[in-house]
Structures are given as structure tokens and as C-alpha cells.
Motif scaffolding. Sequence first.
Motif, mmCIF file in Angstrom:
data_model
loop_
_atom_site.group_PDB
_atom_site.id
_atom_site.type_symbol
_atom_site.label_atom_id
_atom_site.label_comp_id
_atom_site.label_asym_id
_atom_site.label_seq_id
_atom_site.Cartn_x
_atom_site.Cartn_y
_atom_site.Cartn_z
ATOM 1 N N ARG A 203 38.284 37.532 40.040
ATOM 2 C CA ARG A 203 39.489 36.620 39.591
ATOM 3 C C ARG A 203 38.735 35.616 38.617
ATOM 4 N N VAL A 204 37.675 35.009 38.526
ATOM 5 C CA VAL A 204 37.188 34.221 37.786
ATOM 6 C C VAL A 204 37.118 34.634 36.086
ATOM 7 N N PHE A 207 40.691 34.553 35.186
ATOM 8 C CA PHE A 207 40.912 33.014 34.711
ATOM 9 C C PHE A 207 40.441 32.786 33.448
ATOM 10 N N ASP A 210 42.304 34.529 30.543
ATOM 11 C CA ASP A 210 43.563 33.829 30.232
ATOM 12 C C ASP A 210 43.539 32.227 29.658
ATOM 13 N N PHE A 211 42.518 31.655 29.909
ATOM 14 C CA PHE A 211 42.295 30.249 29.315
ATOM 15 C C PHE A 211 41.967 30.360 27.809
ATOM 16 N N LEU A 237 48.198 27.270 30.634
ATOM 17 C CA LEU A 237 47.299 28.195 31.713
ATOM 18 C C LEU A 237 48.261 27.979 33.189
ATOM 19 N N TRP A 241 48.360 30.160 36.411
ATOM 20 C CA TRP A 241 47.501 29.905 37.579
ATOM 21 C C TRP A 241 47.551 28.376 38.255
ATOM 22 N N VAL A 243 46.654 25.531 38.665
ATOM 23 C CA VAL A 243 45.845 24.355 38.023
ATOM 24 C C VAL A 243 46.415 23.303 38.635
ATOM 25 N N ILE A 262 40.988 23.620 39.592
ATOM 26 C CA ILE A 262 41.865 24.661 39.964
ATOM 27 C C ILE A 262 41.385 25.012 41.683
ATOM 28 N N ALA A 266 41.765 30.242 44.396
ATOM 29 C CA ALA A 266 42.414 31.363 43.103
ATOM 30 C C ALA A 266 41.495 32.024 42.545
ATOM 31 N N LEU A 267 40.130 31.616 42.694
ATOM 32 C CA LEU A 267 38.832 32.132 42.021
ATOM 33 C C LEU A 267 38.104 32.903 42.801
#
Length: 272
Positions: A203-204, A207, A210-211, A237, A241, A243, A262, A266-267
Motif C-alpha cells: 500500500r505504501v 500511495f 499516486d502522490f 491525493l 486516499w 488523507v 494519513i 491505509a498504508l
Amino acid sequence: MDGRAARARRPVGEITRGTTGHNRLRRSDRWVAEVCRPLLLSADRPLVVDLGYGASPVTTSEMFARLRRVRPDVEVVGVEIDPVRVAAARPHERQGLSFVRGGFELPVGGRPLIVRAFNVLRQYGEAQAWEAWDLLRSRLAPGGVIVEGTCSEIGHRAAWVALDARGPRTLTLSTRLSGFERPSDLAERLPKTLIHRNVPGERVHAFLRDFDHAWDVSAPYGAYGMRPRWIASVERLAGRWPVATTPPLGGRRRWRLGELTIPWQALAPDRP
């Protein structure tokens, strides 16, 4: 004293490199003073620990000064495993600020409300880092918070995890807005429990990918400066996500500082 008693008194952990410097941890101090303000104000005895402050007590002293603006009677204890460093810090003691030898067991004469541990777990393995988190959490006062993270040599890039008795709750990325080319540059400062997970399928990694994309798409805002581009990137973002978008963890006031928070879940890696 027999061998078992000697081992029982031995601090838990290993000596770190001890690198430190003025204002290196200003970003995390600013976050703690804002986000943990209600916790500090409501406590009967606000005890704060700075774990592994390094070769100089300067960042502990700075944290003490900043938190005293929030709570004038806060007590800060710097904990270091190296007795030479503790001896060198003792002349800097004053009312409310002290230094002791110790490790993850936190020998501070009480349960701390806040524990800051920066650049301490970099030399440990991932499994050892989880174990250290568990030990620290077991020492917290009710409602207490651990802020564990890493930063660059001069503090321009940083990442930290906030944990409570239940486990990790949030991840925060913080950077000087002229101190990176792409958001994924901050991956080098991820906590030990995540840094080796920055690979496809985790996941990280998704993330940060996508960032970077949000950063690229927000390039036109760069005509107005890095800050507008950062804010636009985080807003974009946040559409994909979870955030934090409202105070105290999120919103434009925090994003303007080059910051993003975040939820940990999620990560979180699938197999801690």
C-alpha cells in the motif's frame, strides 16, 4: 549483584550514532505542540520523554521550550543509553528538564504522556522495530502518544508515526518545500516498519506512486510557488486516499507547512 540482576538493570536497546543539531526536530515538535495540545492541557502531570536524543541534548532542550509554551509545568526527561551522553547533558538540566540513562524500558519514574523517539530505530530490523513499539506502548500513560520517526541530517525531510496503546494510528510526512523533487523522495525517511515495504504490491508504494502523479498533474500551480503546488497535490491525493483534511491533523494550515497525515491503516503492511 548476580548476573541476572545486572541483566535486569541493563537498558534495552543499542547505542545510536547520536547525530543531532539545532532545529533538526522542529517539524515534529511543531506537530506535537499542535496535535497533542488537548492531551497536554488536560493531564494532571504532563510527563514527556525524548528517547535517544543523541550526542547533544539540544533537541530535547528545544522540545522542552516549545512544549512549555503550551503547558508551563510540563516535565521533559531525555533518555539515552550511552552514559557518556547522559553525563554531557546533565549540566543543561533545569527545573522540569532532566536526563537519565535508559532505553526502550523508559526508566523515568512514571508513565509518560508523550514519548518522542527520532532516528532511534533506523539501525534495527523491521521485526525489532515492532517489538520496540510494543514495549514503548506498554509504558504509556492512559491516553498517551508515541511519536516515532526519522529525519534528514538537517531536518528538512521527516516522517513519523503516532502510536497509542492500541498501536500505530497515523503516518505524517513533512518536508521543506524546496527540499525535494518529487514526493516519493520522502520514502527514504519512512519508519523502519514501512521503509522495506515500498515495493510494488504494498500500500505504501501505491500511495507514493499516486502522490507523485498528483504532484505531476499539479505542476501548473508551480508558477505560483512550491506551496500552492504542494497544497493542490495533497487536495488531489485526498480524492483517492484518506488523507486528513480537517484540523488538527489536516487542512490547509498544516499543508502549508509541507505536511500531510494519513491513517496508518491505509498504508499498513499485510504481514507486520
